[in-house]
Design a protein around this motif. Structure first.
Motif, PDB file in Angstrom:
ATOM      1  N   LYS A 230      58.610  55.971  38.408  1.00  0.00           N
ATOM      2  CA  LYS A 230      57.326  56.531  37.990  1.00  0.00           C
ATOM      3  C   LYS A 230      56.290  56.257  39.071  1.00  0.00           C
ATOM      4  CE  LYS A 230      58.392  57.917  33.803  1.00  0.00           C
ATOM      5  NZ  LYS A 230      59.711  58.376  34.260  1.00  0.00           N
ATOM      6  N   TYR A 231      55.302  57.138  39.141  1.00  0.00           N
ATOM      7  CA  TYR A 231      54.183  56.921  40.061  1.00  0.00           C
ATOM      8  C   TYR A 231      53.004  56.487  39.207  1.00  0.00           C
ATOM      9  CZ  TYR A 231      51.271  57.626  44.172  1.00  0.00           C
ATOM     10  OH  TYR A 231      50.448  57.427  45.244  1.00  0.00           O
ATOM     11  N   ILE A 232      52.435  55.350  39.534  1.00  0.00           N
ATOM     12  CA  ILE A 232      51.338  54.840  38.711  1.00  0.00           C
ATOM     13  C   ILE A 232      50.048  54.752  39.521  1.00  0.00           C
ATOM     14  CG2 ILE A 232      52.025  52.414  39.105  1.00  0.00           C
ATOM     15  CD1 ILE A 232      51.066  51.859  36.187  1.00  0.00           C
ATOM     16  N   MET A 233      48.941  55.168  38.891  1.00  0.00           N
ATOM     17  CA  MET A 233      47.623  55.089  39.529  1.00  0.00           C
ATOM     18  C   MET A 233      46.705  54.348  38.572  1.00  0.00           C
ATOM     19  SD  MET A 233      47.277  58.877  41.183  1.00  0.00           S
ATOM     20  CE  MET A 233      47.101  59.897  39.744  1.00  0.00           C
ATOM     21  N   LEU A 234      45.901  53.452  39.109  1.00  0.00           N
ATOM     22  CA  LEU A 234      44.965  52.734  38.235  1.00  0.00           C
ATOM     23  C   LEU A 234      43.791  52.165  39.035  1.00  0.00           C
ATOM     24  CD1 LEU A 234      45.594  49.463  38.812  1.00  0.00           C
ATOM     25  CD2 LEU A 234      47.600  49.991  37.433  1.00  0.00           C
ATOM     26  N   HIS A 235      42.769  51.759  38.325  1.00  0.00           N
ATOM     27  CA  HIS A 235      41.636  51.069  38.942  1.00  0.00           C
ATOM     28  C   HIS A 235      41.750  49.597  38.584  1.00  0.00           C
ATOM     29  CE1 HIS A 235      38.918  54.901  39.034  1.00  0.00           C
ATOM     30  NE2 HIS A 235      40.007  54.986  39.796  1.00  0.00           N
ATOM     31  N   ALA A 236      41.355  48.734  39.545  1.00  0.00           N
ATOM     32  CA  ALA A 236      41.460  47.299  39.288  1.00  0.00           C
ATOM     33  C   ALA A 236      40.307  46.548  39.929  1.00  0.00           C
ATOM     34  CB  ALA A 236      42.780  46.780  39.847  1.00  0.00           C
ATOM     35  N   PRO A 237      39.843  45.493  39.278  1.00  0.00           N
ATOM     36  CA  PRO A 237      38.836  44.649  39.929  1.00  0.00           C
ATOM     37  C   PRO A 237      39.479  44.000  41.163  1.00  0.00           C
ATOM     38  CG  PRO A 237      39.181  44.009  37.614  1.00  0.00           C
ATOM     39  CD  PRO A 237      40.246  44.994  37.965  1.00  0.00           C
ATOM     40  N   ARG A 238      38.759  43.951  42.271  1.00  0.00           N
ATOM     41  CA  ARG A 238      39.297  43.319  43.475  1.00  0.00           C
ATOM     42  C   ARG A 238      39.856  41.929  43.176  1.00  0.00           C
ATOM     43  NH1 ARG A 238      38.889  45.274  48.518  1.00  0.00           N
ATOM     44  NH2 ARG A 238      37.438  47.013  48.672  1.00  0.00           N
ATOM     45  N   SER A 239      39.152  41.211  42.311  1.00  0.00           N
ATOM     46  CA  SER A 239      39.530  39.826  42.007  1.00  0.00           C
ATOM     47  C   SER A 239      40.890  39.740  41.307  1.00  0.00           C
ATOM     48  CB  SER A 239      38.461  39.189  41.123  1.00  0.00           C
ATOM     49  OG  SER A 239      38.278  39.995  39.966  1.00  0.00           O
ATOM     50  N   ALA A 240      41.305  40.861  40.658  1.00  0.00           N
ATOM     51  CA  ALA A 240      42.569  40.828  39.895  1.00  0.00           C
ATOM     52  C   ALA A 240      43.721  41.493  40.650  1.00  0.00           C
ATOM     53  CB  ALA A 240      42.381  41.506  38.539  1.00  0.00           C
ATOM     54  N   LEU A 241      43.470  41.849  41.910  1.00  0.00           N
ATOM     55  CA  LEU A 241      44.448  42.602  42.693  1.00  0.00           C
ATOM     56  C   LEU A 241      45.838  41.957  42.702  1.00  0.00           C
ATOM     57  CD1 LEU A 241      44.436  45.169  44.343  1.00  0.00           C
ATOM     58  CD2 LEU A 241      43.852  43.833  46.366  1.00  0.00           C
ATOM     59  N   ALA A 242      45.889  40.673  43.004  1.00  0.00           N
ATOM     60  CA  ALA A 242      47.188  39.985  43.118  1.00  0.00           C
ATOM     61  C   ALA A 242      47.907  39.984  41.777  1.00  0.00           C
ATOM     62  CB  ALA A 242      46.984  38.563  43.617  1.00  0.00           C
ATOM     63  N   ALA A 243      47.163  39.670  40.709  1.00  0.00           N
ATOM     64  CA  ALA A 243      47.778  39.587  39.369  1.00  0.00           C
ATOM     65  C   ALA A 243      48.323  40.951  38.955  1.00  0.00           C
ATOM     66  CB  ALA A 243      46.742  39.098  38.362  1.00  0.00           C
ATOM     67  N   ILE A 244      47.562  42.003  39.221  1.00  0.00           N
ATOM     68  CA  ILE A 244      47.965  43.353  38.819  1.00  0.00           C
ATOM     69  C   ILE A 244      49.168  43.831  39.637  1.00  0.00           C
ATOM     70  CG2 ILE A 244      47.198  45.774  38.947  1.00  0.00           C
ATOM     71  CD1 ILE A 244      44.584  44.800  37.650  1.00  0.00           C
ATOM     72  N   THR A 245      49.171  43.568  40.920  1.00  0.00           N
ATOM     73  CA  THR A 245      50.292  43.964  41.767  1.00  0.00           C
ATOM     74  C   THR A 245      51.586  43.318  41.258  1.00  0.00           C
ATOM     75  OG1 THR A 245      48.749  44.042  43.590  1.00  0.00           O
ATOM     76  CG2 THR A 245      51.053  44.147  44.166  1.00  0.00           C
ATOM     77  N   ARG A 246      51.475  42.068  40.843  1.00  0.00           N
ATOM     78  CA  ARG A 246      52.668  41.365  40.337  1.00  0.00           C
ATOM     79  C   ARG A 246      53.235  42.022  39.087  1.00  0.00           C
ATOM     80  NH1 ARG A 246      50.310  36.568  41.851  1.00  0.00           N
ATOM     81  NH2 ARG A 246      49.318  36.290  39.819  1.00  0.00           N
ATOM     82  N   LEU A 247      52.354  42.654  38.295  1.00  0.00           N
ATOM     83  CA  LEU A 247      52.790  43.246  37.020  1.00  0.00           C
ATOM     84  C   LEU A 247      53.452  44.613  37.181  1.00  0.00           C
ATOM     85  CD1 LEU A 247      49.739  42.395  34.720  1.00  0.00           C
ATOM     86  CD2 LEU A 247      52.085  41.548  34.456  1.00  0.00           C
ATOM     87  N   LEU A 248      53.278  45.238  38.366  1.00  0.00           N
ATOM     88  CA  LEU A 248      53.847  46.576  38.561  1.00  0.00           C
ATOM     89  C   LEU A 248      55.367  46.472  38.673  1.00  0.00           C
ATOM     90  CD1 LEU A 248      51.221  47.988  41.075  1.00  0.00           C
ATOM     91  CD2 LEU A 248      51.467  48.568  38.647  1.00  0.00           C
ATOM     92  N   PRO A 249      56.120  47.114  37.751  1.00  0.00           N
ATOM     93  CA  PRO A 249      57.571  46.920  37.731  1.00  0.00           C
ATOM     94  C   PRO A 249      58.292  47.595  38.895  1.00  0.00           C
ATOM     95  CG  PRO A 249      56.911  48.493  36.037  1.00  0.00           C
ATOM     96  CD  PRO A 249      55.649  48.009  36.690  1.00  0.00           C
ATOM     97  N   GLY A 250      59.023  46.815  39.649  1.00  0.00           N
ATOM     98  CA  GLY A 250      59.873  47.336  40.717  1.00  0.00           C
ATOM     99  C   GLY A 250      59.135  48.074  41.820  1.00  0.00           C
ATOM    100  N   SER A 251      57.895  47.672  42.136  1.00  0.00           N
ATOM    101  CA  SER A 251      57.203  48.358  43.228  1.00  0.00           C
ATOM    102  C   SER A 251      57.100  47.415  44.410  1.00  0.00           C
ATOM    103  CB  SER A 251      55.825  48.834  42.784  1.00  0.00           C
ATOM    104  OG  SER A 251      54.840  47.905  43.133  1.00  0.00           O
ATOM    105  N   GLU A 252      57.255  47.972  45.625  1.00  0.00           N
ATOM    106  CA  GLU A 252      57.258  47.128  46.814  1.00  0.00           C
ATOM    107  C   GLU A 252      55.841  46.895  47.338  1.00  0.00           C
ATOM    108  OE1 GLU A 252      60.447  49.165  48.872  1.00  0.00           O
ATOM    109  OE2 GLU A 252      61.585  48.533  47.115  1.00  0.00           O
TER     110      GLU A 252
END
Ligand code: PRP
Ligand code: ZN
Length: 302
Positions: A230-252
């Motif tokens: 799947k291709y996922i697009m979202l907005h994220a607070p800069r401060s949460a970037l690392a946490a959000i990236t970790r949650l993305l399933p199977g993305s490099e």
């Protein structure tokens, strides 16, 4: 020279009518193959690629690939394993190459007994009569468990064998379980987990053919990866970037982009090589993500 005599064309054996037919033809269509059905309905001639599809009984697929009548075949692991044991017994240890499992045709080869019969495990098979269309797989199972039982070969309608008094136990393919229920049989042991697979002739082929076989295998790879991506697009607070990236399933490596007029937020785009479930979106939202969009991926090549 007619098209079916042309040795430079690739031939793929596919089940003519059964549980794998639609999925197999759909897979080839998604690889870009367009075809017309021959008048006998046995061959689909590829219009845009040098690839023809032979529609045959599933049990015949492994033999056609072994004998080099077909270069490739799509068939269930149940049939592949049965034929492999059969060929091995005749001294042929490498009749075909297993290229890869596909993502359809999941089912299992099971032992089933009449509903009212007691069952305490595989040991109960000793001295019983087992009806099956998979005599080699069953014999192999018995040998591995050190059991002695009689294998009664049926070419079809195995599920009626106990009622006919021809067997005590059956070993047959189960998908939904509907056939067993309708015949008052109870599944007791799984002998083999099966799924559709792609097999290839072990014989050498011409360079031109080899190239098309490779291309087709790569396209199949792409089609399967895409269906799980799947291709996922979202907005994220800069401060949460690392946490959000970790949650993305199977993305490099997700793409991170600035949002016009917002220093505190970024846009993240990523290909997820696994399905994105509602639970994942809920987790992402809790981590601060917003404006989430999940899109199907159409094609993929690495
Ligand atoms: C298998 C098996 C059962 C049925 C079970 O036959 O022999 O009849 O499917 O499926 P169910 O659990 O969904 O009821 P299949 O249609 O694969 O035919 P074949 O083995 O003769 O090719
Ligand atoms: Zn069959």
């Amino acid at each position: 020279m007619t098209r079916d005599e042309d040795r430079s064309r690739i031939k793929i054996a596919v089940q003519k009518s059964g549980r794998l037919t639609d999925h197999s033809l759909d897979l080839l269509a998604r690889c870009g193959l367009k075809y017309t059905k021959g008048r006998d309905q046995l061959i689909c001639y590829g219009e845009n690629l040098p690839i023809d599809v032979l529609l045959v009984r599933d049990d015949d697929v492994p033999g056609l690939v072994r004998d080099d009548v077909c270069d490739l075949g799509i068939v269930g692991m149940n049939v592949i394993e049965e034929r492999r044991l059969d060929f091995a017994a005749a001294g042929d240890d490498a009749p075909f190459t297993h290229v890869r499992d596909l993502d359809f045709g999941h089912c299992r080869l099971c032992l089933a007994v009449p509903e009212q019969m007691d069952w305490n495990g595989a040991g109960d098979l000793a001295g019983r009569r087992i009806a099956t269309s998979y005599p080699h797989i069953v014999a192999d199972y018995l040998a591995r468990h050190g059991l002695d039982a009689e294998v009664v070969e049926f070419s079809g309608a195995v599920e009626i064998a106990p009622r006919l008094g021809k067997a005590d136990v059956i070993c047959d393919l189960v998908s939904t379980g509907g056939t067993l229920r309708a015949n008052h049989l109870r599944e007791v042991e799984t002998v083999l987990e099966s799924v559709a697979a792609l097999i290839q002739t072990p014989k050498p082929v011409s360079a031109a053919k080899a190239e098309w076989i490779e291309r087709l295998k790569q396209r199949i790879e792409g089609v399967i990866q895409v269906s799980e991506s799947k291709y996922i697009m979202l907005h994220a607070p800069r401060s949460a970037l690392a946490a959000i990236t970790r949650l993305l399933p199977g993305s490099e490596a997700p793409t991170v982009m600035p949002l016009e007029g917002r220093d505190d937020k970024v846009a993240i785009h990523a290909v997820c090589r696994e399905n994105v479930f509602w639970e994942t979106l809920e987790d992402l939202k809790r981590a601060g993500a917003s404006s989430m969009l999940v899109l199907p991926v159409e094609k993929m090549m690495y």
